[in-house]
Scaffold this motif. Structure first.
Motif, PDB file in Angstrom:
ATOM      1  N   LEU A 171      -7.567  23.769  22.326  1.00  0.00           N
ATOM      2  CA  LEU A 171      -7.496  23.863  20.851  1.00  0.00           C
ATOM      3  C   LEU A 171      -7.895  25.310  20.397  1.00  0.00           C
ATOM      4  CD1 LEU A 171      -9.870  20.649  20.296  1.00  0.00           C
ATOM      5  CD2 LEU A 171      -7.478  21.277  19.059  1.00  0.00           C
ATOM      6  N   ALA A 172      -8.327  26.342  21.073  1.00  0.00           N
ATOM      7  CA  ALA A 172      -8.425  27.707  20.830  1.00  0.00           C
ATOM      8  C   ALA A 172      -6.925  28.332  20.652  1.00  0.00           C
ATOM      9  CB  ALA A 172      -9.022  28.522  22.145  1.00  0.00           C
ATOM     10  N   GLN A 173      -6.011  27.708  21.008  1.00  0.00           N
ATOM     11  CA  GLN A 173      -4.652  28.065  20.698  1.00  0.00           C
ATOM     12  C   GLN A 173      -4.127  28.005  19.133  1.00  0.00           C
ATOM     13  OE1 GLN A 173      -2.761  29.779  23.316  1.00  0.00           O
ATOM     14  NE2 GLN A 173      -4.732  29.324  24.483  1.00  0.00           N
ATOM     15  N   PHE A 174      -4.911  27.184  18.747  1.00  0.00           N
ATOM     16  CA  PHE A 174      -4.497  26.954  17.151  1.00  0.00           C
ATOM     17  C   PHE A 174      -5.688  27.620  16.404  1.00  0.00           C
ATOM     18  CE2 PHE A 174      -2.984  23.493  19.767  1.00  0.00           C
ATOM     19  CZ  PHE A 174      -1.697  23.589  19.282  1.00  0.00           C
ATOM     20  N   ASN A 187      -6.271  28.026  13.247  1.00  0.00           N
ATOM     21  CA  ASN A 187      -6.549  27.318  11.665  1.00  0.00           C
ATOM     22  C   ASN A 187      -7.517  26.165  12.174  1.00  0.00           C
ATOM     23  OD1 ASN A 187      -4.316  26.063  13.087  1.00  0.00           O
ATOM     24  ND2 ASN A 187      -3.404  25.233  11.177  1.00  0.00           N
ATOM     25  N   VAL A 188      -7.852  25.745  13.545  1.00  0.00           N
ATOM     26  CA  VAL A 188      -8.541  24.466  13.822  1.00  0.00           C
ATOM     27  C   VAL A 188      -9.806  25.081  14.054  1.00  0.00           C
ATOM     28  CG1 VAL A 188      -8.901  22.569  15.139  1.00  0.00           C
ATOM     29  CG2 VAL A 188      -6.541  23.165  14.429  1.00  0.00           C
ATOM     30  N   THR A 189     -10.989  24.815  13.342  1.00  0.00           N
ATOM     31  CA  THR A 189     -12.247  25.122  13.747  1.00  0.00           C
ATOM     32  C   THR A 189     -12.801  24.406  14.696  1.00  0.00           C
ATOM     33  OG1 THR A 189     -12.495  26.113  11.413  1.00  0.00           O
ATOM     34  CG2 THR A 189     -14.331  25.696  12.667  1.00  0.00           C
ATOM     35  N   THR A 190     -13.212  24.792  15.906  1.00  0.00           N
ATOM     36  CA  THR A 190     -13.602  24.066  16.920  1.00  0.00           C
ATOM     37  C   THR A 190     -14.988  24.595  17.350  1.00  0.00           C
ATOM     38  OG1 THR A 190     -11.381  23.651  17.788  1.00  0.00           O
ATOM     39  CG2 THR A 190     -12.989  23.048  19.273  1.00  0.00           C
ATOM     40  N   ARG A 191     -16.077  23.873  17.719  1.00  0.00           N
ATOM     41  CA  ARG A 191     -17.225  24.248  18.372  1.00  0.00           C
ATOM     42  C   ARG A 191     -17.444  23.446  19.455  1.00  0.00           C
ATOM     43  NH1 ARG A 191     -16.603  27.778  16.235  1.00  0.00           N
ATOM     44  NH2 ARG A 191     -17.380  28.798  14.629  1.00  0.00           N
ATOM     45  N   LEU A 192     -17.906  23.939  20.751  1.00  0.00           N
ATOM     46  CA  LEU A 192     -18.488  23.131  21.715  1.00  0.00           C
ATOM     47  C   LEU A 192     -19.905  23.244  22.051  1.00  0.00           C
ATOM     48  CD1 LEU A 192     -16.683  22.888  25.176  1.00  0.00           C
ATOM     49  CD2 LEU A 192     -18.810  23.792  25.345  1.00  0.00           C
ATOM     50  N   VAL A 193     -20.540  22.178  22.111  1.00  0.00           N
ATOM     51  CA  VAL A 193     -22.119  22.265  22.338  1.00  0.00           C
ATOM     52  C   VAL A 193     -22.250  21.664  23.655  1.00  0.00           C
ATOM     53  CG1 VAL A 193     -22.526  22.173  19.865  1.00  0.00           C
ATOM     54  CG2 VAL A 193     -22.141  19.809  20.958  1.00  0.00           C
ATOM     55  N   GLU A 194     -23.592  22.354  24.359  1.00  0.00           N
ATOM     56  CA  GLU A 194     -24.007  21.831  25.609  1.00  0.00           C
ATOM     57  C   GLU A 194     -25.232  21.537  25.585  1.00  0.00           C
ATOM     58  OE1 GLU A 194     -24.414  20.456  29.135  1.00  0.00           O
ATOM     59  OE2 GLU A 194     -22.174  21.001  28.287  1.00  0.00           O
ATOM     60  N   ARG A 195     -25.942  20.534  26.327  1.00  0.00           N
ATOM     61  CA  ARG A 195     -27.278  20.566  26.132  1.00  0.00           C
ATOM     62  C   ARG A 195     -28.154  21.788  26.749  1.00  0.00           C
ATOM     63  NH1 ARG A 195     -30.346  16.027  30.013  1.00  0.00           N
ATOM     64  NH2 ARG A 195     -28.655  16.945  31.440  1.00  0.00           N
ATOM     65  N   GLU A 236     -19.150  22.950   8.396  1.00  0.00           N
ATOM     66  CA  GLU A 236     -18.322  21.693   9.003  1.00  0.00           C
ATOM     67  C   GLU A 236     -17.268  22.450   9.758  1.00  0.00           C
ATOM     68  OE1 GLU A 236     -16.264  20.064   5.613  1.00  0.00           O
ATOM     69  OE2 GLU A 236     -18.166  19.549   4.627  1.00  0.00           O
ATOM     70  N   VAL A 237     -16.833  21.622  11.007  1.00  0.00           N
ATOM     71  CA  VAL A 237     -15.681  21.754  11.874  1.00  0.00           C
ATOM     72  C   VAL A 237     -14.792  20.742  11.990  1.00  0.00           C
ATOM     73  CG1 VAL A 237     -17.436  23.383  13.474  1.00  0.00           C
ATOM     74  CG2 VAL A 237     -17.203  20.788  13.856  1.00  0.00           C
ATOM     75  N   ASP A 238     -13.638  21.170  12.401  1.00  0.00           N
ATOM     76  CA  ASP A 238     -12.526  20.175  12.472  1.00  0.00           C
ATOM     77  C   ASP A 238     -12.781  19.469  13.588  1.00  0.00           C
ATOM     78  OD1 ASP A 238     -11.260  21.328  10.153  1.00  0.00           O
ATOM     79  OD2 ASP A 238     -10.346  22.795  11.289  1.00  0.00           O
ATOM     80  N   VAL A 239     -13.148  20.035  14.867  1.00  0.00           N
ATOM     81  CA  VAL A 239     -13.400  19.354  16.153  1.00  0.00           C
ATOM     82  C   VAL A 239     -14.659  19.718  16.835  1.00  0.00           C
ATOM     83  CG1 VAL A 239     -12.399  19.173  18.565  1.00  0.00           C
ATOM     84  CG2 VAL A 239     -10.983  19.255  16.514  1.00  0.00           C
TER      85      VAL A 239
END
Length: 65
Positions: A51-54, A56-64, A32-35
């Motif tokens: 969002l990388a500044q936080f 405690n927030v799990t963020t993933r960026l996906v690209e085709r 699971e991710v937050d964003v």
């Protein structure tokens, strides 16, 4: 656009099949991710950078590609 790499192939050879789902899913990916940011265009990259500044927030960026 058509490319001629190892003979005639239609489509973009830089686009690889989807990986990381089901059995072949890498262990380091969280369940699971937050964003989840889809697309690494200008808005996606800026959102990911902000969002990388936080930590405690799990963020993933996906690209085709």
């Amino acid at each position: 656009m058509q490319f001629h790499h190892h003979g005639y192939v239609s489509g973009d050879p830089r686009v690889k099949p989807a990986a990381g789902v089901g059995i072949d899913r890498p262990e380091e990916l969280p369940d699971e991710v937050d964003v989840l940011i889809v697309g690494s265009g200008p808005a996606g990259m800026l959102a990911a950078a902000q969002l990388a500044q936080f930590p405690n927030v799990t963020t993933r960026l996906v690209e085709r590609r």
